[in-house]
Write an enzyme that holds these catalytic residues in place. Structure first.
Site, PDB file in Angstrom:
ATOM      1  N   GLU A 284      47.358  45.832  34.674  1.00  0.00           N
ATOM      2  CA  GLU A 284      47.566  45.913  36.122  1.00  0.00           C
ATOM      3  C   GLU A 284      48.941  46.487  36.463  1.00  0.00           C
ATOM      4  O   GLU A 284      49.401  46.409  37.587  1.00  0.00           O
ATOM      5  CB  GLU A 284      47.424  44.525  36.754  1.00  0.00           C
ATOM      6  CG  GLU A 284      48.538  43.552  36.444  1.00  0.00           C
ATOM      7  CD  GLU A 284      48.368  42.825  35.112  1.00  0.00           C
ATOM      8  OE1 GLU A 284      49.014  41.798  34.926  1.00  0.00           O
ATOM      9  OE2 GLU A 284      47.563  43.299  34.267  1.00  0.00           O
TER      10      GLU A 284
ATOM     11  N   HIS B  49      35.618  40.828  35.437  1.00  0.00           N
ATOM     12  CA  HIS B  49      36.394  42.032  35.115  1.00  0.00           C
ATOM     13  C   HIS B  49      35.931  43.244  35.924  1.00  0.00           C
ATOM     14  O   HIS B  49      36.739  44.148  36.203  1.00  0.00           O
ATOM     15  CB  HIS B  49      36.306  42.329  33.616  1.00  0.00           C
ATOM     16  CG  HIS B  49      37.076  41.360  32.780  1.00  0.00           C
ATOM     17  ND1 HIS B  49      38.444  41.436  32.606  1.00  0.00           N
ATOM     18  CD2 HIS B  49      36.685  40.261  32.065  1.00  0.00           C
ATOM     19  CE1 HIS B  49      38.856  40.464  31.834  1.00  0.00           C
ATOM     20  NE2 HIS B  49      37.799  39.720  31.484  1.00  0.00           N
TER      21      HIS B  49
ATOM     22  N   ASN C 192      40.443  38.340  37.670  1.00  0.00           N
ATOM     23  CA  ASN C 192      39.455  38.566  36.610  1.00  0.00           C
ATOM     24  C   ASN C 192      38.701  37.283  36.273  1.00  0.00           C
ATOM     25  O   ASN C 192      37.477  37.314  36.053  1.00  0.00           O
ATOM     26  CB  ASN C 192      40.137  39.110  35.355  1.00  0.00           C
ATOM     27  CG  ASN C 192      40.486  40.602  35.477  1.00  0.00           C
ATOM     28  OD1 ASN C 192      39.830  41.324  36.230  1.00  0.00           O
ATOM     29  ND2 ASN C 192      41.499  41.037  34.755  1.00  0.00           N
TER      30      ASN C 192
ATOM     31  N   ASP D  74      38.408  45.595  37.900  1.00  0.00           N
ATOM     32  CA  ASP D  74      38.497  47.063  37.767  1.00  0.00           C
ATOM     33  C   ASP D  74      38.409  47.734  39.139  1.00  0.00           C
ATOM     34  O   ASP D  74      39.122  48.711  39.416  1.00  0.00           O
ATOM     35  CB  ASP D  74      37.382  47.569  36.860  1.00  0.00           C
ATOM     36  CG  ASP D  74      37.591  47.175  35.407  1.00  0.00           C
ATOM     37  OD1 ASP D  74      38.730  46.791  35.072  1.00  0.00           O
ATOM     38  OD2 ASP D  74      36.623  47.265  34.616  1.00  0.00           O
TER      39      ASP D  74
ATOM     40  N   ASP E 225      53.247  45.745  39.883  1.00  0.00           N
ATOM     41  CA  ASP E 225      52.408  44.816  39.122  1.00  0.00           C
ATOM     42  C   ASP E 225      51.561  44.027  40.112  1.00  0.00           C
ATOM     43  O   ASP E 225      52.069  43.531  41.132  1.00  0.00           O
ATOM     44  CB  ASP E 225      53.271  43.876  38.292  1.00  0.00           C
ATOM     45  CG  ASP E 225      52.416  43.068  37.321  1.00  0.00           C
ATOM     46  OD1 ASP E 225      52.109  43.614  36.229  1.00  0.00           O
ATOM     47  OD2 ASP E 225      52.060  41.931  37.669  1.00  0.00           O
TER      48      ASP E 225
END
Length: 448
Positions: free
Chosen positions: A372, A342, A337, A346, A329
């Site tokens: 994630e 975002h 973010n 990504d 994680d």
């Protein structure tokens, strides 16, 4: 020549057939012409040979009669009643008739230039005929002189013997010359027969050779070319049955533009088209499979692929295999973010997946479970080794040299398969280890 060789098969076979038929036609014409020529020549020879043979038979008979005449002369010498002069004149008349017949035959041949034999032999026969005639006249005159004597002595009769012997010699010489001429005619006829048989044999063998070549050429062409077509059809049939792209060996050698060549090119074009369609279909299938099993953003396996592969690994482990599981994680991913957007988030996920694949083995599998959260299946790897690897991966991600991305860290929970585990138990244990890593301040690895 090359354009003809690569041209239409029908035209090639037709051309060879025309050559064969033309050759056979020439053979027939030559045979007819030769037979007519030989027939004419043999007729000319027969016009000389047959009469001369008949004349020889007559002269041989007259030769026997000549011996009787000589005997009658001996009887007249002894005073026996006889008429030798009349008998000789009758014999001479018959002989002259036969000789004139032979002369006429030879003169006609010489005058018409129809001689197929040695002209010297003809002239020699004519000379011997003239000598025989002269000898007959001399002998007759000698007989007349002896009979005209009032008193005939024995010496007078004996004087006739040299004339009789000379006459007999001339007749023998003339008969020998005629015999040589008739033998020459027989040899001439035999020679023509041999030549005709030889020429006909050569022409017949040539025609047979052309016919055999044409037959073998057609068989060879059909065998090779149809064999290639059959091979292409077999490849097509196999490809249709298996659904795999069609593989056809490239055409080598001379490219033919005949009927079979056109058919072969059309078939190869059709096979190439079908092969391209198969390849396109497989590409579409591959794309669909990737869409169905891969995460579009990171290229890692998606949740559907994860569930499928996890069940497969559990089945293998239940039969004696082994594997470990790492749950990952990204720490404070929401903060990334929020602060950077975002798009950057990504890019962080994509960069993380790429860095993980660089270090993992080909047998290891990376999955994105959502957001994630990631998971790694480590086939045939014990827990201790998996922990070491997980720590290396954590350090690798923490020291990413890409300055265009914000620094980030990950937390990892590691567990291994235990007998009796199912998917729920295994994942629950890995999640517990991951939660423990986060509870201890993140950017660390815990096991369970």
């Amino acid at each position: 020549m090359r354009s003809w060789w690569k041209g239409s098969l029908t035209r090639k076979i037709g051309s060879l057939s025309l050559v064969l038929l033309s050759f056979l036609f020439l053979v027939i014409l030559y045979s007819v012409f030769t037979l007519q020529r030989i027939d004419g020549e043999l007729r000319e020879v027969a016009e000389i040979d047959v009469p001369l043979a008949e004349t020889m038979a007559d002269i041989e008979t007259l030769q026997l009669k000549q011996h009787l005449v000589l005997e009658q002369l001996e009887l007249a010498q002894l005073g026996v009643e006889a008429a030798p002069l009349e008998v000789f004149r009758a014999h001479r008349s018959a002989l002259l008739q036969a000789l004139n017949k032979a002369e006429k035959v030879l003169d006609n041949a010489l005058r018409r230039h129809q001689l197929r034999l040695d002209i010297g032999q003809h002239r020699d026969v004519l000379r011997k005929i003239d000598a025989l005639k002269q000898s007959c006249e001399t002998f007759e005159q000698a007989i007349v002189n002896v009979l005209a004597l009032p008193v005939r002595k024995e010496a007078d009769w004996q004087a006739l013997e040299p004339h009789a012997n000379r006459l007999d010699q001339h007749m023998e010489a003339m008969l020998a010359a005629l015999d040589n001429l008739t033998l020459e005619a027989a040899r001439y006829t035999e020679k023509h027969e041999r030549e005709f048989m030889l020429v006909n044999a050569v022409l017949g063998i040539s025609a047979l050779g052309i016919g055999l070549y044409l037959t073998l050429y057609i068989i060879d062409v059909l065998r090779r070319r149809i064999g290639r077509l059959q091979g292409d059809l077999d490849s097509l049939q196999l490809s249709l049955a298996s659904g795999e792209p069609i593989t056809v060996s490239p055409a080598t050698g001379v490219r033919y533009v005949d009927e079979l060549g056109t058919l072969e090119q059309d078939l190869r074009a059709m096979i190439a088209s079908l092969s391209q369609r198969f390849a396109d279909r497989r590409a579409v299938e591959k794309s669909l499979l990737e869409l169905a099993t891969q995460d579009k953003l990171t290229g890692a396996g998606n949740r559907h692929k994860w569930e499928e592969q996890l069940q497969l690994e559990l089945s293998l482990a239940a039969r004696g295999g082994h594997f470990s599981l790492i749950m990952i994680d990204v720490d404070h991913f929401k903060r990334i973010n929020d602060r950077h957007g975002h798009d950057v988030g990504d890019r962080v996920l994509k960069r993380m997946a790429a860095r993980l694949r660089e270090r993992l083995r080909s047998s290891d599998q990376l999955f994105r479970l959502g957001g994630e959260e990631f998971a790694i299946l480590l086939r045939q790897l014990e827990l201790t080794t998996a922990l070491t690897l997980a720590d290396e991966l954590r350090a690798l991600l923490g020291s990413d040299p890409d300055s265009a991305l914000p620094p980030f860290s990950v937390s990892m929970g590691v567990t291994e398969y235990r007998p009796g585990d199912d998917a729920t138990l295994l994942v629950k244990r890995a999640d517990a280890a991951l939660y423990a890593a986060k509870s201890q301040g993140r950017d660390c690895v815990q096991s369970a």
